[in-house]
Design a protein around this motif. Structure first.
Motif, PDB file in Angstrom:
ATOM      1  N   TYR A 127       5.698   4.911   6.121  1.00 42.56           N
ATOM      2  CA  TYR A 127       5.366   6.015   5.202  1.00 42.56           C
ATOM      3  C   TYR A 127       6.634   6.815   4.882  1.00 42.56           C
ATOM      4  CZ  TYR A 127       4.120  10.581   3.491  1.00 42.56           C
ATOM      5  OH  TYR A 127       4.096  11.732   2.746  1.00 42.56           O
ATOM      6  N   SER A 128       7.387   7.165   5.925  1.00 37.57           N
ATOM      7  CA  SER A 128       8.638   7.913   5.732  1.00 37.57           C
ATOM      8  C   SER A 128       9.610   7.106   4.869  1.00 37.57           C
ATOM      9  CB  SER A 128       9.287   8.220   7.089  1.00 37.57           C
ATOM     10  OG  SER A 128       8.402   8.985   7.883  1.00 37.57           O
ATOM     11  N   TYR A 129       9.642   5.808   5.112  1.00 38.86           N
ATOM     12  CA  TYR A 129      10.514   4.915   4.329  1.00 38.86           C
ATOM     13  C   TYR A 129      10.129   4.944   2.849  1.00 38.86           C
ATOM     14  CZ  TYR A 129      12.988   0.553   3.114  1.00 38.86           C
ATOM     15  OH  TYR A 129      13.810  -0.391   2.552  1.00 38.86           O
ATOM     16  N   SER A 130       8.811   4.988   2.567  1.00 42.66           N
ATOM     17  CA  SER A 130       8.354   5.020   1.167  1.00 42.66           C
ATOM     18  C   SER A 130       8.824   6.303   0.487  1.00 42.66           C
ATOM     19  CB  SER A 130       6.821   4.904   1.089  1.00 42.66           C
ATOM     20  OG  SER A 130       6.176   6.133   1.395  1.00 42.66           O
ATOM     21  N   LYS A 131       8.851   7.410   1.238  1.00 38.81           N
ATOM     22  CA  LYS A 131       9.263   8.692   0.661  1.00 38.81           C
ATOM     23  C   LYS A 131      10.760   8.720   0.358  1.00 38.81           C
ATOM     24  CE  LYS A 131       6.630  11.287  -0.227  1.00 38.81           C
ATOM     25  NZ  LYS A 131       5.672  11.283  -1.360  1.00 38.81           N
ATOM     26  N   VAL A 132      11.564   8.200   1.270  1.00 39.59           N
ATOM     27  CA  VAL A 132      13.021   8.227   1.031  1.00 39.59           C
ATOM     28  C   VAL A 132      13.393   7.264  -0.095  1.00 39.59           C
ATOM     29  CG1 VAL A 132      13.763   6.541   2.810  1.00 39.59           C
ATOM     30  CG2 VAL A 132      15.280   8.401   2.156  1.00 39.59           C
ATOM     31  N   MET A 133      12.725   6.111  -0.157  1.00 41.35           N
ATOM     32  CA  MET A 133      13.015   5.135  -1.209  1.00 41.35           C
ATOM     33  C   MET A 133      12.628   5.693  -2.588  1.00 41.35           C
ATOM     34  SD  MET A 133      14.475   2.650   0.246  1.00 41.35           S
ATOM     35  CE  MET A 133      14.422   1.265  -0.874  1.00 41.35           C
ATOM     36  N   ALA A 134      11.466   6.358  -2.650  1.00 39.18           N
ATOM     37  CA  ALA A 134      10.995   6.932  -3.926  1.00 39.18           C
ATOM     38  C   ALA A 134      11.910   8.062  -4.383  1.00 39.18           C
ATOM     39  CB  ALA A 134       9.560   7.436  -3.771  1.00 39.18           C
ATOM     40  N   GLU A 147       0.797  -1.230   0.000  1.00 34.99           N
ATOM     41  CA  GLU A 147       0.000   0.000   0.000  1.00 34.99           C
ATOM     42  C   GLU A 147       0.828   1.278   0.000  1.00 34.99           C
ATOM     43  OE1 GLU A 147      -3.412  -0.230   2.852  1.00 34.99           O
ATOM     44  OE2 GLU A 147      -2.730  -2.305   3.068  1.00 34.99           O
ATOM     45  N   LEU A 148       2.088   1.200   0.452  1.00 38.24           N
ATOM     46  CA  LEU A 148       2.914   2.413   0.523  1.00 38.24           C
ATOM     47  C   LEU A 148       4.159   2.351  -0.363  1.00 38.24           C
ATOM     48  CD1 LEU A 148       2.859   3.099   4.389  1.00 38.24           C
ATOM     49  CD2 LEU A 148       1.739   4.448   2.637  1.00 38.24           C
ATOM     50  N   ILE A 149       4.984   1.330  -0.134  1.00 35.81           N
ATOM     51  CA  ILE A 149       6.292   1.274  -0.814  1.00 35.81           C
ATOM     52  C   ILE A 149       6.143   1.083  -2.326  1.00 35.81           C
ATOM     53  CG2 ILE A 149       8.641   0.321  -0.757  1.00 35.81           C
ATOM     54  CD1 ILE A 149       7.646   1.351   2.033  1.00 35.81           C
ATOM     55  N   ASP A 150       5.389   0.065  -2.734  1.00 32.17           N
ATOM     56  CA  ASP A 150       5.264  -0.228  -4.173  1.00 32.17           C
ATOM     57  C   ASP A 150       4.694   0.944  -4.980  1.00 32.17           C
ATOM     58  OD1 ASP A 150       6.384  -2.653  -3.705  1.00 32.17           O
ATOM     59  OD2 ASP A 150       4.562  -3.842  -3.945  1.00 32.17           O
ATOM     60  N   PRO A 151       3.549   1.535  -4.567  1.00 31.62           N
ATOM     61  CA  PRO A 151       3.031   2.666  -5.356  1.00 31.62           C
ATOM     62  C   PRO A 151       4.005   3.841  -5.400  1.00 31.62           C
ATOM     63  CG  PRO A 151       1.391   1.898  -3.780  1.00 31.62           C
ATOM     64  CD  PRO A 151       2.643   1.182  -3.454  1.00 31.62           C
ATOM     65  N   ALA A 152       4.712   4.099  -4.273  1.00 32.65           N
ATOM     66  CA  ALA A 152       5.642   5.241  -4.226  1.00 32.65           C
ATOM     67  C   ALA A 152       6.850   5.009  -5.124  1.00 32.65           C
ATOM     68  CB  ALA A 152       6.096   5.493  -2.787  1.00 32.65           C
ATOM     69  N   VAL A 153       7.483   3.833  -4.981  1.00 28.64           N
ATOM     70  CA  VAL A 153       8.734   3.571  -5.722  1.00 28.64           C
ATOM     71  C   VAL A 153       8.458   3.191  -7.177  1.00 28.64           C
ATOM     72  CG1 VAL A 153      10.840   2.167  -5.793  1.00 28.64           C
ATOM     73  CG2 VAL A 153       9.939   2.940  -3.594  1.00 28.64           C
ATOM     74  N   LYS A 154       7.561   2.231  -7.387  1.00 28.21           N
ATOM     75  CA  LYS A 154       7.267   1.815  -8.766  1.00 28.21           C
ATOM     76  C   LYS A 154       6.619   2.944  -9.559  1.00 28.21           C
ATOM     77  CE  LYS A 154       6.803  -3.164  -7.859  1.00 28.21           C
ATOM     78  NZ  LYS A 154       5.849  -4.287  -7.725  1.00 28.21           N
ATOM     79  N   GLY A 155       5.762   3.711  -8.874  1.00 30.09           N
ATOM     80  CA  GLY A 155       5.109   4.847  -9.530  1.00 30.09           C
ATOM     81  C   GLY A 155       6.118   5.873 -10.004  1.00 30.09           C
ATOM     82  N   THR A 156       7.070   6.203  -9.133  1.00 29.55           N
ATOM     83  CA  THR A 156       8.127   7.160  -9.490  1.00 29.55           C
ATOM     84  C   THR A 156       8.926   6.643 -10.684  1.00 29.55           C
ATOM     85  OG1 THR A 156       8.267   8.002  -7.236  1.00 29.55           O
ATOM     86  CG2 THR A 156      10.222   8.309  -8.612  1.00 29.55           C
ATOM     87  N   LYS A 157       9.265   5.370 -10.637  1.00 26.37           N
ATOM     88  CA  LYS A 157      10.023   4.728 -11.719  1.00 26.37           C
ATOM     89  C   LYS A 157       9.265   4.821 -13.050  1.00 26.37           C
ATOM     90  CE  LYS A 157      12.782   0.501 -11.987  1.00 26.37           C
ATOM     91  NZ  LYS A 157      13.026  -0.798 -11.320  1.00 26.37           N
ATOM     92  N   ASN A 158       7.969   4.469 -13.015  1.00 27.43           N
ATOM     93  CA  ASN A 158       7.154   4.487 -14.240  1.00 27.43           C
ATOM     94  C   ASN A 158       7.017   5.893 -14.824  1.00 27.43           C
ATOM     95  OD1 ASN A 158       6.710   1.730 -14.325  1.00 27.43           O
ATOM     96  ND2 ASN A 158       4.843   1.826 -13.105  1.00 27.43           N
ATOM     97  N   VAL A 159       6.804   6.884 -13.942  1.00 25.35           N
ATOM     98  CA  VAL A 159       6.624   8.263 -14.416  1.00 25.35           C
ATOM     99  C   VAL A 159       7.936   8.812 -14.982  1.00 25.35           C
ATOM    100  CG1 VAL A 159       6.082  10.626 -13.687  1.00 25.35           C
ATOM    101  CG2 VAL A 159       4.664   8.728 -12.889  1.00 25.35           C
ATOM    102  N   LEU A 160       9.042   8.575 -14.279  1.00 22.93           N
ATOM    103  CA  LEU A 160      10.316   9.144 -14.727  1.00 22.93           C
ATOM    104  C   LEU A 160      10.876   8.423 -15.962  1.00 22.93           C
ATOM    105  CD1 LEU A 160      12.163  10.268 -11.477  1.00 22.93           C
ATOM    106  CD2 LEU A 160      10.279  11.274 -12.700  1.00 22.93           C
ATOM    107  N   GLN A 161      10.595   7.145 -16.083  1.00 26.60           N
ATOM    108  CA  GLN A 161      10.996   6.445 -17.308  1.00 26.60           C
ATOM    109  C   GLN A 161      10.202   6.974 -18.503  1.00 26.60           C
ATOM    110  OE1 GLN A 161      10.645   2.296 -16.190  1.00 26.60           O
ATOM    111  NE2 GLN A 161      12.768   2.187 -15.507  1.00 26.60           N
TER     112      GLN A 161
END
Length: 345
Positions: free
Chosen positions: A161-168, A96-110
């Motif tokens: 939540y904080s972890y999702s932000k730093v990872m993204a 619910e937090l890590i995947d949408p934050a990190v994968k989402g960032t990856k998909n948008v920036l790619q």
């Protein structure tokens, strides 16, 4: 000046203010939503667009679906990536937090790299990517947090939540450094407060103030310090970062750092005894006993309650040219909006 701006998370608490400001400045805004058919979710923005100088286009995309942002990115001059979950109520932090934050960032920036047209990406990160626990400042021997620091104390099991932000954010810098087509500017807001454009907003900020007004902290507010910033200032910072040729790197946003009790007293100063605001600060020992009622773990209480933090937000004023709305005004406008939308009486 960029003319076509792709905005992810445009229906959100911060995102809707960003979309409003861009439309009023005459931009063509390409806003992504998961389901274009759910017009009620963005009707309030369509209404703003109908009288604004700019125009609003609705595109479908999903943070977790690889390649789904490519079509909307192609032809865009810039991207403002705001879409990322902000919730403290979850069952599965990874999903619910890590995947949408990190994968989402990856998909948008790619998609930005593949577009061949995007020249700048403005990313909404958080001060949670700068530090995890308030005690981090003391443990790292710092006088204050600046853009130099990265959160090292959060994990999947502690402050996810904080972890999702730093990872993204780290993922964003990694993707940025591997290409030469677009420039990355990062916005790191502290706790965002202020009026919502959508009466249906499920923002954690609104929940926090609703809890405070309804008496949840009546017998004592936790001695927790946050940086606070107005949602309209956060939106303005995104637009300034977009338009300022010299904007670079990270930008902490905070009008001030203060405690929950102190913030409640600013509301009391404007609305008197209308609401059951906290009577005092809750002793830390008491929190260890009742913290579970507020969803606070022992580790969180130990590492955050009673610890001072200072955030240096001078880069946002000096480099972006941002001027801050006073927290008194922010909280007053927020409560008035909640009254108007009947979120509180």
């Amino acid at each position: 000046m960029q003319e076509i701006v792709l905005v992810t998370g445009g229906t959100g608490y911060i995102g809707s203010w960003v979309v409003k400001m861009l439309l009023e400045k005459g931009y063509t805004v390409r806003m992504t939503v998961r389901n274009k058919g759910k017009k009620e979710s963005y009707a309030f923005l369509s209404e703003i667009a109908s009288i604004a100088k700019g125009s609003l286009e609705i595109w479908e995309a999903d943070l977790l679906k690889e390649g789904s942002f490519e079509e909307a990115a192609t032809g865009s001059d810039a991207i403002i990536h705001l879409a990322s979950p902000f919730t403290l109520r979850f069952k599965d932090a990874q999903k619910e937090l890590i995947d949408p934050a990190v994968k989402g960032t990856k998909n948008v920036l790619q998609a930005a790299t593949k577009s061949g047209t995007v020249k700048k990406v403005v990313l909404t990160s958080s001060v949670a990517a700068v530090h995890g626990d308030n005690i981090d400042m003391k443990e790292q021997g710092l006088e204050e947090f600046t853009e130099e620091q990265f959160n090292t104390s959060s994990s999947l099991t502690h402050q996810p939540y904080s972890y999702s932000k730093v990872m993204a954010e780290k993922e964003a810098w990694k993707i940025h450094d591997a290409q030469e087509f677009w420039k990355l500017v990062v916005i790191n807001p502290s706790f965002v407060m202020g009026p919502s454009l959508s009466p249906a907003s499920n923002s954690e900020s609104l929940s926090f103030i609703k809890d405070m007004l309804s008496g949840k902290y009546y017998l004592g507010a936790p001695e927790l310090m946050f940086g606070f910033v107005d949602v309209r200032d956060v939106a303005k910072a995104h637009v300034l970062a977009l338009e300022n040729e010299m904007a670079a790197g990270r930008h902490i946003l905070a009008e001030r750092t203060t405690g929950v009790y102190e913030a409640s007293q600013l509301i009391k100063g404007k609305f008197g005894n209308k609401y059951k605001l906290p009577l005092m600060r809750s002793p830390k020992a008491m929190l260890y006993m009742v913290g579970w009622m507020f969803g606070l773990t022992r580790k969180f209480i130990q590492r955050n309650v009673g610890h001072t933090i200072r955030l240096n937000s001078s880069k946002s004023t000096e480099k972006l040219g941002l001027t801050y709305t006073s927290l008194d005004k922010t909280l007053e406008d927020m409560v008035l909006q909640m009254q108007k939308d009947k979120v509180v009486s």
